[in-house]
Design a protein around this motif. Sequence first.
Motif, PDB file in Angstrom:
ATOM      1  N   ASP A   1      -8.620   0.448   0.413  1.00  0.00           N
ATOM      2  CA  ASP A   1      -7.833   0.802   1.589  1.00  0.00           C
ATOM      3  C   ASP A   1      -8.626   1.710   2.522  1.00  0.00           C
ATOM      4  O   ASP A   1      -8.305   1.823   3.702  1.00  0.00           O
TER       5      ASP A   1
ATOM      6  N   THR B   1       0.809  -1.211   0.000  1.00  0.00           N
ATOM      7  CA  THR B   1       0.000   0.000   0.000  1.00  0.00           C
ATOM      8  C   THR B   1       0.843   1.262   0.000  1.00  0.00           C
ATOM      9  O   THR B   1       0.315   2.341  -0.129  1.00  0.00           O
TER      10      THR B   1
ATOM     11  N   THR C   1     -14.439  -4.516   7.436  1.00  0.00           N
ATOM     12  CA  THR C   1     -14.153  -3.315   6.667  1.00  0.00           C
ATOM     13  C   THR C   1     -14.571  -2.063   7.432  1.00  0.00           C
ATOM     14  O   THR C   1     -14.219  -0.959   7.052  1.00  0.00           O
TER      15      THR C   1
ATOM     16  N   THR D   1     -17.461  -8.040   7.544  1.00  0.00           N
ATOM     17  CA  THR D   1     -16.327  -8.313   6.657  1.00  0.00           C
ATOM     18  C   THR D   1     -15.058  -7.616   7.130  1.00  0.00           C
ATOM     19  O   THR D   1     -14.083  -7.542   6.395  1.00  0.00           O
TER      20      THR D   1
ATOM     21  N   PRO E   1     -11.787  -3.153  -6.655  1.00  0.00           N
ATOM     22  CA  PRO E   1     -10.518  -3.538  -6.028  1.00  0.00           C
ATOM     23  C   PRO E   1     -10.676  -3.666  -4.521  1.00  0.00           C
ATOM     24  O   PRO E   1     -11.712  -3.284  -3.956  1.00  0.00           O
ATOM     25  N   GLN E   2      -9.642  -4.167  -3.872  1.00  0.00           N
ATOM     26  CA  GLN E   2      -9.606  -4.180  -2.408  1.00  0.00           C
ATOM     27  C   GLN E   2      -9.376  -2.742  -1.955  1.00  0.00           C
ATOM     28  O   GLN E   2      -8.341  -2.169  -2.254  1.00  0.00           O
TER      29      GLN E   2
END
Length: 129
Positions: free
Chosen positions: A54, A3, A79, A77, A51-52
């Motif tokens: 951030d 990242t 998140t 999840t 996408p994943q």
Amino acid sequence: METEKPGNIYVAVIDDDPDLCRSFARLLRAAGMQPVTYPSAEAFLADTKHPQFDCLVLDLQLPGMSGLELQKQLAATRTAGLIIFITAHDDPQAREQAYAAGCAGYFRKTDPGSEVLQGIRQVISQNAE
């Protein structure tokens, strides 16, 4: 995790205001991040090829599923800690609910973009640890 490379930092902006989505997308691109915008929580959930992320920049008041409802759904999840809320209607009770559910930040839409960007950077750096 990679990242640290700016091209690999993905931020979802979920807001029903197209002008806000455009301005946040410009701000994020200028900061070296890759924004993906959604007009609703449902549109975000329907995008199975995203996408994943951030970080998620999420409006509290959305048509259909609210930002808080989406946060609760994403909590399963893991998140929820990646969420920064933005709102035009700062409500102390909603703010309390957002933090109680684990959001990483809470801003008014009138707050300077630099402050929100700093909050996003904090979420990303904490998530990378």
